[in-house]
Design an enzyme around this catalytic site. Structure first.
Site, short mmCIF file in Angstrom:
data_model
loop_
_atom_site.label_atom_id
_atom_site.label_comp_id
_atom_site.label_asym_id
_atom_site.label_seq_id
_atom_site.Cartn_x
_atom_site.Cartn_y
_atom_site.Cartn_z
N GLY A 46 0.83 -1.21 0.00
CA GLY A 46 0.00 0.00 0.00
C GLY A 46 0.85 1.25 0.00
N CYS A 80 -7.13 13.86 -0.05
CA CYS A 80 -8.08 14.85 0.47
C CYS A 80 -8.12 16.12 -0.38
CB CYS A 80 -7.74 15.21 1.90
SG CYS A 80 -7.86 13.82 3.05
N GLY A 349 -6.95 10.83 7.40
CA GLY A 349 -5.55 10.89 7.02
C GLY A 349 -4.64 11.14 8.20
#
Length: 513
Positions: A46, A80, A349
């Site tokens: 990831g 974001c 986040g």
């Protein structure tokens, strides 16, 4: 996609297939010559907020061999920020890339993009991709989340003209599709959905925002604060439709319309922003424990729990343990709620970044732990900022927690000072201790939520807040801070509750006599 949100279920058939693949996998690994002792090998699955931060943290603190494997074509970018590129407040998606690939090359971090891990073997300490095998001494699972996509028919793919925003590539594709459209429908009224609705409205695109719940942000805000956001969105020309289910035909690209209740809604594009689900398929197939909230179970050091491996009976807890060489962080793991003590997910986040520091420290033998979280959050739609921290009234009720609230409306500057904006504050108290806060306003919301987050963590009482001293200057505040009227409202509500309880006791005593 293998399910509604792109992850596979742990069916018996899946487990049998995994077991077969693993046998072949072990044969290949066994045939390889033993490697010489070298630096510690860290493999990170990831390349999002958690994974890349773990890599850079480990590099600053060690000389380990680090490999990041990501299914995306970009990494180290701000997800974001996508709504603000769509709204043309940020000029390009390239601006969202925090660290270029050259940064990782210079720091000896191998980043493998567009490469999917398809198997983790915890016993052999190897992961497999379509490109090859990656042995590890330490493994980090930071697979994040996938969009929740409700099934609308037999097809497992999105109809043409229907988009999600899982990655930067998704954002680029959606942006290109917006060039010639006039009407867009956004399904899902969470923070991303609301921010994207405001962004498209800013571009002059007719925007519909559809929420299955009656309230916007129903899991994060109470009705009264939610209504402030709705009014603001409607003032931007956004049509907000709540409490309705939406369906779209599989030939949407041809019909260009949705069905919302009894209404047909003509639109050019659809953006699905109806939430996310943790991407736990790899962990599940590897025998890593998944919790009741749907995320990977971890301990305070963010080490995963092993058990129920392929072939074992579900529910057999024999041999379960936390693995000292496997960590997980970000949206795919469960955390402990600071107020309820229950396991839940955290899709922030800031949480992912905090977890990355903890994982990096623990891998480099600087023991660090993660405690319960209150999850402060903030979002921006047009000129309105809003956010919260801690528990909501709805959640408190579901857990049987009795709360008292206080609400106030104030201004961000002195009444005579130019540019003043409204600010709304709602406080939630349990036994006179702050357990939640929700705010909306034109400015300064982030700073207030941060302060209230600390207050919740420190178990601040109403008395503590009344004793608090605040500063004042006309350009930045009112003489009486808007927090104080909210406290006084809470005190009145507490007194009213105590009066009613006293009257009830007295009435009960009379009846007994």
């Amino acid at each position: 996609m293998g399910s509604e949100f792109g992850t596979q279920s742990a069916t018996d058939e899946d487990i049998q297939k995994t077991a077969g693949v693993k046998g072949e996998f072990q044969a290949v690994i066994s045939a390889q010559p033993p490697e010489k002792k070298g630096p510690v090998r860290v493999v990170i699955i990831g390349g999002g907020a958690c994974g890349m931060a773990v890599a850079t943290k480990i590099r600053r603190q060690s000389d380990f061999e680090i490999t990041v494997i990501s299914r995306d074509s970009h990494t180290a970018y701000s997800h974001c920020g996508i709504p603000f590129v769509l709204g043309r407040e940020i000029e390009s998606f390239e601006k969202l890339i925090v660290k270029p690939q050259d940064f990782f090359r210079k720091n000896r971090i191998t980043v493998r993009l567009n490469e999917c891990v398809n198997l983790i073997d915890l016993d052999l300490k190897v992961v497999r991709t379509g490109e090859g095998f990656y042995p590890f001494d330490k493994l980090v699972i930071a697979t994040g989340s996938l969009p929740f996509i409700p099934r609308t028919g037999s097809a497992n793919i999105l109809p043409y003209g229907v988009f999600t925003l899982r990655s930067l590539d998704d954002g680029v594709l959606f942006e290109k599709s917006l060039q010639t459209v006039k009407k867009v429908c956004i399904i899902g009224a969470g923070t991303i959905g609301i921010e994207c609705a405001a962004a498209l409205s800013r571009r002059g695109i007719k925007t519909f925002l559809i929420s299955r719940s009656k309230n916007l942000l129903s899991r994060q805000l109470d009705h009264d604060i939610s209504e402030i956001i709705r009014e603001h969105l409607e003032s931007l020309g956004i049509e907000v439709i709540s409490g309705e289910l939406v369906t779209f035909p599989e030939n949407f690209w041809k019909e260009k319309k949705l069905y919302v209740g009894n209404r047909q809604l003509p639109v050019d594009l659809v953006l699905l922003a109806s939430g996310v689900r943790p991407e736990i398929s790899l962990a599940l197939e590897a025998g890593i424990k998944i919790g009741k909230a749907g995320g990977i179970i971890v301990n305070e050091m963010l080490q995963v729990k092993a058990g129920n491996k392929a072939g074992n009976k579900a529910g057999d807890k024999a041999g379960e343990e936390f693995l000292p060489y496997v960590y997980a962080g970000g949206e795919c793991v469960e955390v402990t709620d600071l107020i309820t003590g229950e396991a839940r997910l955290s899709q922030l986040g800031t949480t992912a970044r905090h977890m990355a520091d903890i994982i990096g420290n623990n891998i480099t033998e600087k023991r660090t732990t993660l405690g319960p979280l209150a999850d402060p959050w903030v979002a921006v739609a047009g000129d309105l900022q809003f956010g919260g921290v801690g528990i909501t009234s709805r959640k408190a009720e579901s857990y049987g927690i009795k709360i008292i609230t206080g609400f106030s409306r104030g201004r961000t500057r002195a009444s005579y000072y130019p540019g003043r904006k409204d600010v709304y504050i709602k406080l939630l108290f349990k036994d006179k201790v702050l357990v939640g806060a929700q705010l909306a306003g034109g400015e300064g919301i982030k700073e207030r939520i941060d302060a209230l987050s600390l207050a919740i963590r420190k178990k601040a009482t109403i008395r503590d807040f009344l004793d608090m001293e605040t500063c004042y200057a006309p350009p930045v505040s009112m003489l009486v801070d808007p927090l104080r009227p909210a406290l006084k409202t809470a005190i009145r509500n507490i007194k009213e509750k105590e009066r009613k309880e006293k009257e009830a006791r007295e009435e009960e005593t009379k009846e007994k006599k």
